[in-house]
Design a protein around this motif. Structure first.
Motif, mmCIF file in Angstrom:
data_model
loop_
_atom_site.group_PDB
_atom_site.id
_atom_site.type_symbol
_atom_site.label_atom_id
_atom_site.label_comp_id
_atom_site.label_asym_id
_atom_site.label_seq_id
_atom_site.Cartn_x
_atom_site.Cartn_y
_atom_site.Cartn_z
ATOM 1 N N LEU A 1 30.538 12.038 2.127
ATOM 2 C CA LEU A 1 30.344 11.104 3.228
ATOM 3 C C LEU A 1 29.067 10.308 2.973
ATOM 4 N N SER A 2 29.110 9.005 3.244
ATOM 5 C CA SER A 2 27.949 8.134 2.997
ATOM 6 C C SER A 2 27.040 8.106 4.231
ATOM 7 N N VAL A 3 26.220 9.112 4.345
ATOM 8 C CA VAL A 3 25.260 9.201 5.447
ATOM 9 C C VAL A 3 23.918 8.675 4.940
ATOM 10 N N PRO A 4 23.293 7.718 5.624
ATOM 11 C CA PRO A 4 22.011 7.172 5.160
ATOM 12 C C PRO A 4 20.969 8.277 4.987
ATOM 13 N N PRO A 5 20.199 8.223 3.895
ATOM 14 C CA PRO A 5 19.165 9.242 3.669
ATOM 15 C C PRO A 5 18.193 9.388 4.839
ATOM 16 N N GLY A 6 17.895 8.282 5.540
ATOM 17 C CA GLY A 6 16.999 8.354 6.692
ATOM 18 C C GLY A 6 17.551 9.256 7.784
ATOM 19 N N TRP A 7 18.864 9.213 7.969
ATOM 20 C CA TRP A 7 19.480 10.088 8.974
ATOM 21 C C TRP A 7 19.365 11.547 8.536
ATOM 22 N N LEU A 8 19.542 11.786 7.231
ATOM 23 C CA LEU A 8 19.430 13.153 6.728
ATOM 24 C C LEU A 8 18.011 13.689 6.914
ATOM 25 N N ARG A 9 17.020 12.825 6.648
ATOM 26 C CA ARG A 9 15.629 13.263 6.841
ATOM 27 C C ARG A 9 15.353 13.578 8.303
ATOM 28 N N LEU A 10 15.887 12.763 9.208
ATOM 29 C CA LEU A 10 15.721 13.017 10.636
ATOM 30 C C LEU A 10 16.361 14.349 11.016
ATOM 31 N N ALA A 11 17.560 14.592 10.512
ATOM 32 C CA ALA A 11 18.238 15.860 10.796
ATOM 33 C C ALA A 11 17.432 17.033 10.247
ATOM 34 N N GLY A 12 16.793 16.836 9.096
ATOM 35 C CA GLY A 12 15.961 17.891 8.522
ATOM 36 C C GLY A 12 14.777 18.230 9.404
ATOM 37 N N ARG A 13 14.143 17.188 9.979
ATOM 38 C CA ARG A 13 13.003 17.427 10.865
ATOM 39 C C ARG A 13 13.443 18.147 12.140
ATOM 40 N N VAL A 14 14.593 17.747 12.678
ATOM 41 C CA VAL A 14 15.082 18.347 13.918
ATOM 42 C C VAL A 14 15.450 19.812 13.719
#
Length: 318
Positions: A257-270
């Motif tokens: 799935l093409s999820v923007p890296p910025g979204w992944l980083r946000l999910a990592g912080r959460v």
């Protein structure tokens, strides 16, 4: 031919190294904590002492060694339960390694090869492949312990004349791989959608038999003495390319799935998994010019061949 002692000989890299050394005609002794877990044709030495505390007294009287390849270590974990992770890593990876080197020198060993990690240097490449002489910025207790061990061993080598060689690999993969690489294969095998399609950063990795071949060269080539070497495959893949290639070899197309890296980083912080996400989306490339130039070394296997063999092993277990 050389006489080589391999610590951690029953481990993932240790078994591969013992096999490569044995097949090349070298005399190999494997130092392990538990009996019966070593490659055939390799002499077994069992020492269960914590952090090699008893290695000097336990050294077999008849054992003559030209080189020690030190693989045994407290390995990196994402969630460390130790009360003081830095102290726990230092006890094994620094003090234990230095104890082995000191004992080896007292028993006439000429060379000591230390299997370190790129984590002793950095977690990302900051825009260009990492070179051996870049300023080190380790980010976790494991990386700090590996850097401290490198420094202590090189200092001991200068003081005594023991030829110390440092090898820094990135992520190692191959048959019997564990941890994150195995979890990635599990996900591809089960058809789990992976949010990796938009990640463009490239990360070096090394097939275990390529690393074993490089370590053998470090142990036996006179030109390796006193050197630091980065060891990696020739190919540098994105994590999406890695998952796709594994899918091809597993006959289970990766669902990306093409999820923007910025979204992944946000999910990592959460979720408290920032470090894990950073390792997925960040670039970490190694410059391997030095080992290729100084030792005329080339990886004997391509990344595609390594992934194919890894997938073949995985399929045989499922």
């Amino acid at each position: 031919m050389s006489r080589v002692l391999v610590t951690g000989a029953s481990g993932f890299v240790g078994r591969a190294l013992c096999r490569v050394l044995r097949d090349a005609g070298h005399t190999v002794t494997g130092l392990v904590r538990h009996a019966g877990q070593i490659e055939s044709g390799v002499r077994e030495w069992v020492d269960a002492s914590m952090d090699f505390a008893a290695i000097d007294a336990a050294w077999p009287a008849a054992l003559q060694v030209d080189c020690v390849v030190h693989l045994a270590a407290r390995v990196h974990v994402m969630r460390d339960a130790a009360a003081d992770p830095d102290a726990a890593f230092r006890a094994t990876n620094v003090e234990g390694a230095l104890r082995v080197a000191q004992t080896a020198w007292r028993h006439g060993v000429r060379r000591f090869v230390f299997a370190s990690s790129v984590k002793a240097l950095a977690e990302s490449d900051s825009g260009r492949p990492l070179r051996e002489d870049d300023y080190p910025r380790p980010q976790d207790p494991y990386g700090r312990s590996k850097l401290a061990a490198e420094e202590a061993l090189m200092r001991f080598g200068r003081e005594t004349g023991l030829e110390v060689v440092i090898a820094r690999p990135p992520l190692v993969y191959g048959p019997r791989v564990r941890a994150n690489f195995l979890r990635l294969m599990d996900s591809v095998w089960k058809g789990i959608p992976l949010p990796l399609g938009a990640i463009s950063a490239r990360r070096s990795l090394v097939y275990v038999d390529n690393l074993a071949d490089a370590l053998m060269r470090c142990a036996t080539d006179p030109r390796a003495a006193g050197q630091y070497f980065h060891v990696a495959d020739s190919d540098v893949l994105t994590v999406a390319e890695l998952a796709s290639s594994l899918g091809q070899h597993l006959n289970k197309p990766a669902r990306l799935l093409s999820v923007p890296p910025g979204w992944l980083r946000l999910a990592g912080r959460v979720t408290g998994r920032t470090a894990h996400v950073d390792r997925l989306v960040g670039a970490l490339r190694l410059d391997t010019t030095r080992i290729r130039t100084v030792l005329d070394w080339q990886p004997p296997y391509s990344t595609n061949e390594g992934l194919a063999e890894t997938a073949r092993w995985y399929r045989s277990t499922h």
